[in-house]
Design an enzyme around this catalytic site. Sequence first.
Site, mmCIF file in Angstrom:
data_model
loop_
_atom_site.group_PDB
_atom_site.id
_atom_site.type_symbol
_atom_site.label_atom_id
_atom_site.label_comp_id
_atom_site.label_asym_id
_atom_site.label_seq_id
_atom_site.Cartn_x
_atom_site.Cartn_y
_atom_site.Cartn_z
ATOM 1 N N GLU A 124 42.142 20.732 20.379
ATOM 2 C CA GLU A 124 41.725 19.578 19.596
ATOM 3 C C GLU A 124 42.780 18.464 19.646
ATOM 4 O O GLU A 124 43.980 18.733 19.726
ATOM 5 C CB GLU A 124 41.487 20.010 18.142
ATOM 6 N N PHE A 125 42.303 17.222 19.607
ATOM 7 C CA PHE A 125 43.149 16.022 19.592
ATOM 8 C C PHE A 125 44.001 15.894 20.857
ATOM 9 O O PHE A 125 45.057 15.285 20.846
ATOM 10 C CB PHE A 125 44.049 15.978 18.345
ATOM 11 N N ARG A 126 43.522 16.513 21.945
ATOM 12 C CA ARG A 126 44.201 16.470 23.240
ATOM 13 C C ARG A 126 45.598 17.101 23.198
ATOM 14 O O ARG A 126 46.467 16.805 24.021
ATOM 15 C CB ARG A 126 44.261 15.037 23.792
ATOM 16 N N LEU A 127 45.797 17.992 22.235
ATOM 17 C CA LEU A 127 47.054 18.742 22.145
ATOM 18 C C LEU A 127 46.876 20.069 22.877
ATOM 19 O O LEU A 127 46.926 21.150 22.295
ATOM 20 C CB LEU A 127 47.451 18.944 20.683
ATOM 21 N N HIS A 128 46.625 19.956 24.168
ATOM 22 C CA HIS A 128 46.245 21.103 24.981
ATOM 23 C C HIS A 128 47.385 22.091 25.162
ATOM 24 O O HIS A 128 48.551 21.755 24.992
ATOM 25 C CB HIS A 128 45.777 20.625 26.360
#
Length: 198
Positions: A173-177
């Site tokens: 989520e939120f591009r916090l891969h």
Amino acid sequence: MDFVVAPDPFALFQTWLEEASRTEPNDPNAMSLATIGADGIPAARIVLLKGVDEGGFVFYTNTLSRKGRELAANPVAGLCFHWKTLRRQVRVDGHVAPVTAREADEYYAVRPRGSQIGAWASAQSQPLDSRATLERRVAEETARFGDGDIPRPPHWSGYRVTPLRMEFWQDREFRLHDRLAYSRAADDTGWTTERLYP
């Protein structure tokens, strides 16, 4: 979803591939293959993974195709698997070598007959004046071999990409891969791992 850091990246890859085979609607073994041309410009296309083990990742093709010529001149490649349903990606960078003639023969023998004919009929990557020309060549090769066995063409074989680096990417989520990279030296079988910022 978190993934466990396995000491062996091949084991993690096999787990992810098996999971993708249950969720991907088409070709979970599809991968982008990037090679480098004589002009230094990379070229990418989708091919199918046909085998993976501790030795590397195997695919098959016409060796006179653009990718075959590029691999002969510069035997390195990058692979990328993207499984949209799982929101996962695996990148592989490494050296490339031809598979053995026996491996190529064994895989060619289990290909559909139409694909065997196609390997003879198609001058892959070369200019083609019309679809009719290709269909005529298919008909000619079909007649030539009749109902007999179709031998593997001398210009058709496989390649094995032996990785020096493998990176596993999991969407969060939120591009916090999550990103986990494995690397090793060319003359080493041991892997080092590190997490990367997304």
